[in-house]
Design a protein around this motif. Structure first.
Motif, short mmCIF file in Angstrom:
data_model
loop_
_atom_site.label_atom_id
_atom_site.label_comp_id
_atom_site.label_asym_id
_atom_site.label_seq_id
_atom_site.Cartn_x
_atom_site.Cartn_y
_atom_site.Cartn_z
N ILE A 723 0.86 -1.18 0.00
CA ILE A 723 0.00 0.00 0.00
C ILE A 723 0.89 1.23 0.00
O ILE A 723 1.82 1.34 0.82
N ALA A 724 0.61 2.15 -0.91
CA ALA A 724 1.31 3.44 -0.95
C ALA A 724 0.35 4.51 -0.46
O ALA A 724 -0.77 4.63 -0.97
N VAL A 725 0.78 5.27 0.53
CA VAL A 725 -0.02 6.36 1.07
C VAL A 725 0.58 7.67 0.59
O VAL A 725 1.73 7.99 0.90
N VAL A 726 -0.19 8.42 -0.17
CA VAL A 726 0.24 9.71 -0.68
C VAL A 726 -0.36 10.78 0.22
O VAL A 726 -1.58 10.91 0.31
N ARG A 727 0.51 11.53 0.89
CA ARG A 727 0.05 12.51 1.87
C ARG A 727 0.05 13.91 1.28
O ARG A 727 1.04 14.35 0.69
N PHE A 728 -1.07 14.58 1.47
CA PHE A 728 -1.22 15.98 1.12
C PHE A 728 -1.40 16.77 2.41
O PHE A 728 -1.48 16.20 3.50
N ALA A 729 -1.49 18.08 2.31
CA ALA A 729 -1.59 18.91 3.52
C ALA A 729 -2.84 18.60 4.32
O ALA A 729 -2.81 18.59 5.55
N ALA A 730 -3.97 18.32 3.65
CA ALA A 730 -5.23 18.14 4.36
C ALA A 730 -5.85 16.76 4.16
O ALA A 730 -6.97 16.53 4.59
N ARG A 731 -5.14 15.83 3.49
CA ARG A 731 -5.72 14.52 3.26
C ARG A 731 -4.63 13.52 2.93
O ARG A 731 -3.47 13.90 2.72
N SER A 732 -5.01 12.25 2.89
CA SER A 732 -4.12 11.19 2.42
C SER A 732 -4.89 10.33 1.43
O SER A 732 -6.10 10.13 1.58
N GLU A 733 -4.20 9.84 0.41
CA GLU A 733 -4.81 8.94 -0.57
C GLU A 733 -3.99 7.67 -0.66
O GLU A 733 -2.76 7.70 -0.49
N ARG A 734 -4.68 6.54 -0.93
CA ARG A 734 -4.01 5.25 -0.94
C ARG A 734 -4.12 4.59 -2.31
O ARG A 734 -5.15 4.69 -2.98
N VAL A 735 -3.05 3.91 -2.68
CA VAL A 735 -3.08 3.07 -3.88
C VAL A 735 -2.39 1.75 -3.54
O VAL A 735 -1.47 1.71 -2.72
N LYS A 736 -2.85 0.68 -4.16
CA LYS A 736 -2.28 -0.64 -3.93
C LYS A 736 -1.49 -1.07 -5.16
O LYS A 736 -1.84 -0.73 -6.29
N PHE A 737 -0.43 -1.83 -4.92
CA PHE A 737 0.33 -2.37 -6.04
C PHE A 737 0.95 -3.70 -5.64
O PHE A 737 1.10 -4.01 -4.45
N VAL A 738 1.31 -4.49 -6.65
CA VAL A 738 1.82 -5.84 -6.43
C VAL A 738 3.23 -5.94 -6.98
O VAL A 738 3.53 -5.43 -8.07
N ILE A 739 4.10 -6.58 -6.20
CA ILE A 739 5.46 -6.87 -6.66
C ILE A 739 5.57 -8.38 -6.88
O ILE A 739 5.21 -9.18 -5.99
N LEU A 740 6.05 -8.76 -8.04
CA LEU A 740 6.30 -10.16 -8.37
C LEU A 740 7.78 -10.33 -8.66
O LEU A 740 8.46 -9.40 -9.08
N LYS A 741 8.27 -11.52 -8.44
CA LYS A 741 9.69 -11.79 -8.71
C LYS A 741 9.88 -12.25 -10.15
O LYS A 741 10.91 -12.08 -10.74
#
Length: 741
Positions: A723-741
């Motif tokens: 999960i990547a959390v992108v933080r802004f001054a008044a909020r946070s947004e989340r995106v999910k991603f997958v790592i494969l070998k």
């Protein structure tokens, strides 16, 4: 089954809103008059009283940079700054900037300040600091500082310091101590040097120096090196606190003298006349009119005004401004809490904060705070109810579904009182006239607005209907009740014996028949509980925190949660499932079991202390309340209330921020990119287990074709979902991603 859980900790996840310190500021320790008014060092910060506005217009507290809100000494510099000595060190207030700066290296209680030119003497519990500011008080780096401890200083207390004849003079409990700055030597003055007695409370400096002792006050004669008595007191009872001089008139304050609350002496030397003066308080801070009880300090200004500050333990009567020439007296209280000692705090559904207090002279009271406005109620145990027709000696408050506030009495013999803020109406129920029968140890309101009352050491629970009629009495086979909570059909109780539940046969119509269950018996009392919404219960004890469920009990303490203090005094839960645990000494511990209020999908713990927040410093924490809007109130044993707002939870899964490639094959050596990141502050990467993997600050962003993006190298990361959390001054947004070998 009992489980012990080792938590993964994150220390920077929570972003609390602005902190507010709510205080009583009417106990005045020191006054520094100026041309425009006077600065006051109080039990609730440093405040400026404006003569033009006839009110307090400037305030500085811990949220403005003071190390502590109890300030015992102040001194004004030649350039308009203000030195403030507090119970946790020294600070410099710059009124024009609206902020205070802590002076590093001094963290003891400061009892007195003495300023002469650019040289400041700071009297602390451990010794005296001499600071030469080089005429640049705002620049600490070039200060010349040295420290000394007077010989045998552990055998006496230093009460006041002042510069005179180039030397530092200190009023102590065994005499007057003179420190020769240039010679680095000391000399004692006591009865043998002409003082009326050896215990010196204060010194004042005008054209000469006058020392105040318990048996009188005397003027220093530089030619002979002796003191000469100005006036010898005849009454041995008063406890004198300070002295001020205006022309040939001396003013001496006391903590109570013979006579009816006349707590100020006035002596005119040219006439050799002495009289005593009292100040009438007209409904200050919500109390009935009365004499000012005690005065801790008195000062005079260049215009001949007399400034007097009230004493008290956790509260006081405010400030006296006496224009002697015009014979006009004004007594001013600084709006705030009834007292800084908080027994109980309640945030209701109408944006009110209710606090129940204790303070001096057998008085208890209630304060109501709403959007900057104050309403105070006081109860006097042995005289009369001062302000309202209810028992303001309450220790307990609760609120029902209609927003009505319920109070449990303590001293007044009035049992339970309920206030309707909409109608402005008061109702009550009592069990006879005896105060003992009406001493409420705890109460709570159930989902049907019935009031459950635990009478102090009665071994009974009494239930009142919505109409305040008694409808049930339950024998209570357990010890003292510290908290009560309800689900749809069960009463849960925090007691000295442990966690107890009671399930009536019919929660609507038959409360007196039911089953008690000993859910968790403990070696220590359970001081607070919060239901988890899934049939379980969280509890606070002086051995840590527990989470009880039907299947197991999980405990958290210093052994498995290093940030925690074991002595937990209260717990509460907000609508988003966040749990707040109030530690007695360290501060506030917040747990989000679902991760909903933070920025990951894992459970997190967070701590608020004086080192990372503006929580009230220097006092034990006593009580906690969280409301439905995210506000949290924290009460203290003498330091008032800290109020702040937690962020509300919103679904932060982002549809605007892209992550690519997704999935990402680590074997290809390509980074994961996040874009667009305009106005973002950082990108933080977590595993699903809540482990913090990496953080990319905005300084690490790249701009490609006018669009900001961040890159994450994945070669050293394990395969899985992140999960990547992108933080802004008044909020946070989340995106999910997958790592494969």
């Amino acid at each position: 089954m009992t489980a012990f859980f080792t938590a993964i900790l994150f220390f920077s996840s929570i972003k609390a809103g602005e902190w507010t310190s709510l205080l009583n500021s009417n106990r005045i320790y020191d006054i520094a008059p100026s041309d425009e008014g006077a600065w006051c060092a109080t039990n609730g910060g440093v405040h400026f009283f404006s003569l033009e506005d006839s009110s307090f217009t400037l305030s500085f507290r811990n949220t403005d940079g003071l190390p502590h809100n109890t300030s015992r000494a102040i001194a004004i510099t030649q350039t308009g700054e203000l030195w403030a000595g507090t119970d946790l060190g020294l600070a410099l207030i710059v009124p024009s900037s609206g902020a205070a700066r802590r002076y590093q290296g001094i963290s003891d209680t400061v009892f007195s300040l003495a300023l002469s030119g650019d040289t400041l003497a700071v009297v602390t519990k451990t010794g005296i600091y001499i600071i030469r500011t080089m005429n640049t008080p705002g620049s600490f780096e070039d200060d010349d500082v040295f420290f000394f401890t007077p010989e045998n200083s552990q055998e006496y207390s230093i009460r006041k310091a002042a510069w005179f004849m180039g030397d530092l003079w200190m009023a102590t409990s065994i005499g007057l101590l003179r420190y020769y700055l240039n010679g680095d030597s000391t000399q004692w003055y006591a009865i043998s040097k002409g003082l009326p007695s050896s215990d010196v409370a204060d010194v004042c400096i005008e054209e000469s120096m006058v020392a105040l002792c318990s048996k009188g006050f005397a003027r220093y004669d530089a030619d002979s090196g002796f003191f000469k008595t100005v006036y010898a007191f005849q009454d041995p009872l008063p406890q004198f606190t300070s002295i001020a001089e205006a022309g040939d008139t001396f003013y001496v304050s006391t903590l109570g003298i013979s006579g009816t609350y006349k707590s100020l002496f006035r002596y005119v030397e040219s006439l050799d006349t002495l009289d005593t003066i009292g100040f009438w308080i007209n409904a200050s801070a919500g109390t009935a009119p009365h004499w000012m009880r005690t005065i801790s300090c008195v000062r005079t200004d260049a215009s001949g005004r007399v400034w007097a500050g009230a004493s008290g333990e956790f509260a006081g009567d405010g400030l006296v401004v006496w224009d002697v020439k015009k014979n006009r007296v004004k007594v001013v209280d600084n709006p705030g809490l009834n007292s800084n000692y908080i027994f109980h705090a309640l945030l209701d559904d109408n944006q009110n904060l209710w606090t129940a207090h204790w303070f001096a002279y057998n008085e208890r009271g209630v304060t109501r705070y709403h959007d900057g406005h104050w309403e105070n109620f006081i109860y006097r145990a042995y005289t009369e109810n001062d302000t309202v027709d209810f028992d303001a000696s309450t220790k307990i408050t609760a609120v029902d579904s209609k927003g009505r506030v319920v109070f449990g009495g303590w001293w007044g013999g009035r049992g339970v009182t309920r206030f309707d803020p909409v109608a402005g109406a008061w109702e009550e129920h009592s069990w006879g006239a005896s105060p003992v029968s009406n001493r409420v140890s705890w109460l709570a309101v159930d989902p049907l607005d019935r009031i459950w009352v635990s009478i102090f050491y009665s071994n009974q629970l009494r239930v009142l209907s919505d109409d305040l009629e008694e409808i049930a009495v339950l024998d209570w086979p357990y010890d003292y009740v510290w908290d009560l909570k309800f689900d749809s059909s069960t009463l849960w109780a925090a007691t000295s014996a442990g966690l107890i539940s009671y399930k009536p046969q019919d929660f609507v119509s038959d409360l007196e028949h039911g089953e008690f269950s000993e859910r968790l018996l403990t070696n220590s009392k359970v001081t607070g509980i919060a239901l988890d919404g899934r049939g379980g219960c969280w509890g606070a004890t002086n051995e840590g925190v527990f989470h009880w469920t039907q299947n197991s009990t999980t405990r958290y303490n210093q052994n498995n949660l290093s940030m925690m203090e074991n002595d937990i005094v209260d717990v509460d839960r907000d609508p988003w499932g966040r749990l707040y645990f109030l530690m007695k000494h360290k501060g506030l511990l917040v747990h989000d079991p679902a991760g909903a209020a933070y920025d990951t999908s894992a459970g997190l713990w967070q701590i608020f202390t004086t080192s990372n927040s503006s929580i009230m410093p220097g006092f034990d924490y006593t009580t906690l309340s969280a409301d439905r809007t995210g506000r949290v109130a924290i009460g203290t044993a003498g330091g008032g209330v800290s109020l702040f707002t937690m962020p509300k939870y919103t679904d932060t899964t982002s549809e605007k921020i892209s992550v690519y490639p997704n999935p990402c094959y680590a074997s290809l050596g390509l980074p994961v990119r996040f874009t667009p990141l305009d106005d973002a502050q950082s990108v933080v990467i977590y595993t699903l287990a809540g482990e913090r993997v990496a953080e990319i600050p905005s300084s690490g962003f790249r701009t490609i074709q006018g669009v900001k993006q961040a890159e994450l190298g994945v070669q050293n990361l394990s395969a899985g979902l992140y999960i990547a959390v992108v933080r802004f001054a008044a909020r946070s947004e989340r995106v999910k991603f997958v790592i494969l070998k």
